[in-house]
Design an enzyme around this catalytic site. Structure first.
Site, PDB file in Angstrom:
ATOM      1  N   LYS A 138       0.916  -1.311  -0.249  1.00  0.00           N
ATOM      2  CA  LYS A 138      -0.090  -0.018  -0.029  1.00  0.00           C
ATOM      3  C   LYS A 138       0.683   0.896  -0.053  1.00  0.00           C
ATOM      4  CE  LYS A 138      -4.125  -1.648   1.902  1.00  0.00           C
ATOM      5  NZ  LYS A 138      -5.380  -2.043   2.959  1.00  0.00           N
ATOM      6  N   GLY A 177      -2.612   2.703  13.842  1.00  0.00           N
ATOM      7  CA  GLY A 177      -1.959   2.294  12.865  1.00  0.00           C
ATOM      8  C   GLY A 177      -3.094   2.352  11.678  1.00  0.00           C
TER       9      GLY A 177
HETATM   10  P1  ATR Z   1      -2.564  -1.903  10.667  1.00  0.00           P
HETATM   11  O1  ATR Z   1      -2.810  -1.484   8.740  1.00  0.00           O
HETATM   12  O2  ATR Z   1      -3.487  -3.108  10.595  1.00  0.00           O
HETATM   13  O3  ATR Z   1      -3.788  -0.886  11.299  1.00  0.00           O
HETATM   14  P2  ATR Z   1      -0.753  -1.208  11.340  1.00  0.00           P
HETATM   15  O4  ATR Z   1      -0.266  -0.137  11.224  1.00  0.00           O
HETATM   16  O5  ATR Z   1       0.825  -2.298  12.593  1.00  0.00           O
HETATM   17  O6  ATR Z   1      -1.282  -2.497  11.406  1.00  0.00           O
HETATM   18  O7  ATR Z   1      -0.836  -0.896  13.173  1.00  0.00           O
HETATM   19  C1  ATR Z   1      -1.181  -1.469  14.301  1.00  0.00           C
HETATM   20  C2  ATR Z   1      -2.252  -1.120  15.520  1.00  0.00           C
HETATM   21  O8  ATR Z   1      -2.594  -1.914  16.354  1.00  0.00           O
HETATM   22  C3  ATR Z   1      -1.534  -0.503  16.654  1.00  0.00           C
HETATM   23  O9  ATR Z   1      -2.093   0.857  16.955  1.00  0.00           O
HETATM   24  C4  ATR Z   1      -0.945  -1.501  17.312  1.00  0.00           C
HETATM   25  O10 ATR Z   1      -0.831  -0.736  18.702  1.00  0.00           O
HETATM   26  P3  ATR Z   1       0.600  -0.285  18.601  1.00  0.00           P
HETATM   27  O11 ATR Z   1       0.957   1.453  18.113  1.00  0.00           O
HETATM   28  O12 ATR Z   1       0.641   0.036  20.764  1.00  0.00           O
HETATM   29  O13 ATR Z   1       1.908  -0.833  18.087  1.00  0.00           O
HETATM   30  C5  ATR Z   1      -2.065  -2.512  17.329  1.00  0.00           C
HETATM   31  N1  ATR Z   1      -1.462  -3.835  18.015  1.00  0.00           N
HETATM   32  C6  ATR Z   1      -1.336  -4.509  17.954  1.00  0.00           C
HETATM   33  N2  ATR Z   1      -1.358  -5.601  18.784  1.00  0.00           N
HETATM   34  C7  ATR Z   1      -1.822  -5.201  19.898  1.00  0.00           C
HETATM   35  C8  ATR Z   1      -2.289  -6.175  20.840  1.00  0.00           C
HETATM   36  N3  ATR Z   1      -1.628  -7.073  20.997  1.00  0.00           N
HETATM   37  N4  ATR Z   1      -2.585  -5.057  21.819  1.00  0.00           N
HETATM   38  C9  ATR Z   1      -3.133  -4.342  21.825  1.00  0.00           C
HETATM   39  N5  ATR Z   1      -2.854  -3.130  20.129  1.00  0.00           N
HETATM   40  C10 ATR Z   1      -2.178  -3.277  19.249  1.00  0.00           C
END
Ligand code: ATR
Length: 273
Positions: free
Chosen positions: A66, A129
């Site tokens: 993307k 994210g």
């Molecule tokens: P996407 O494009 O799918 O949103 P990303 O940009 O990698 O993927 O973002 C992932 C999001 O999920 C982030 O907000 C992440 O939190 P952090 O910024 O603190 O890393 C969140 N996330 C992923 N796994 C998580 C978990 N187990 N508990 C809480 N938040 C989680």
């Protein structure tokens, strides 16, 4: 000659986009061919160049391309600009237009298909994210009373909230700060469900909640939805409608006709059990 479209990603085997767009084409009487391309990593531009040389008119883009698609495009819609990422492209001679329909597709699913207006509601988005970023401005445009972005890492939530402050009542907080807070609509835009994990959200957020929405698609009853169900939330949904609606937006952008999504949603729905 039949117009060519495709979805590009890596991996791509499980993409539902060919099925969705073929159904749309059939239902609207559009003559087009829609395939899937497993793009070799590090060769996005060369792969897209080749597709265009063979008469490609447009692409959907999925992980991990993307950002590459955004960089490849010559013109960007405001939604693509905000996301810094494209999930659809249109080719017009030398021009390459980039769009991002994820946020608008989500809003359309919630407001139209699930009959849950955001206007005047307390809305919680978990995660900061790419998925949350796509939802930010389309959500604020619906005029909720408040939009809270809660994230494990507070600084990312704050950065995102800052982008929306001129557009509406958006606020950032940590997941722990949600203790005792109540919301009408709760969205899980974290990637936790992809690993069957649960964001550590206090169950109190569901006390007055009418809809819990998991943006991931096809995972059944994720830990997030299970928590909401246990808290008595009356309506649960996953991202199948969002998937269909963002596809319909892209189809309309390419072909000038917006398909109905109901049949595709019914076909792709995975029971929430
Ligand atoms: P996407 O494009 O799918 O949103 P990303 O940009 O990698 O993927 O973002 C992932 C999001 O999920 C982030 O907000 C992440 O939190 P952090 O910024 O603190 O890393 C969140 N996330 C992923 N796994 C998580 C978990 N187990 N508990 C809480 N938040 C989680």
């Amino acid at each position: 000659m039949t117009d060519r479209y495709a979805v590009i990603g890596n991996p791509i085997a499980f993409s539902k986009s060919p099925l969705i767009h073929s159904s749309f084409a059939q239902a609207t009487g559009q003559d087009l061919d829609y395939s899937k391309i497993e793009g070799p990593l590090g060769q996005f531009a060369a792969t897209v160049d080749a597709f265009r040389a063979q008469g490609g008119r447009g692409l959907n883009i999925t992980a991990p391309f993307k950002l590459d698609a955004f960089a490849y495009a010559t013109e960007h819609s405001p939604a693509a600009q905000l996301a810094g990422a494209a999930n659809a492209m249109k080719f017009d001679g030398e021009r390459v237009l980039a769009e991002n329909f994820d946020g608008v597709g989500l809003v359309r699913d919630v407001v139209h298909n699930l009959a849950q207006p955001l206007r005047g509601k307390r809305v919680l988005v978990l995660g900061a994210g790419g998925a949350a970023r796509g939802a930010l401005l389309p959500f604020l445009a619906e005029q909720p009373t408040e939009l809270v972005i809660a994230n494990r890492s507070l600084d990312k939530a704050q950065d995102l909230a800052r982008i929306g402050t001129a557009q509406g009542p958006v606020r950032a907080c940590s997941l722990q700060d949600l203790q005792g807070r109540h919301f009408d609509l709760v969205f899980n835009a974290t990637s936790a469900s992809l690993r069957a994990e649960l964001p550590t959200v206090p169950v109190s957020v569901f006390a007055e909640c009418a809809l819990a929405y998991e943006l991931a698609y096809g995972k059944g009853l994720t830990p997030f939805l299970r928590l909401a169900q246990g808290a008595g939330v009356p309506q649960l949904a996953d991202g199948v409608g969002m998937l269909a609606e963002q596809a319909a937006e892209a189809f309309a952008w390419w072909r000038g006709v917006r398909p109905q999504t109901r049949a595709v949603i019914e076909r792709l729905t995975v029971p929430l059990v």
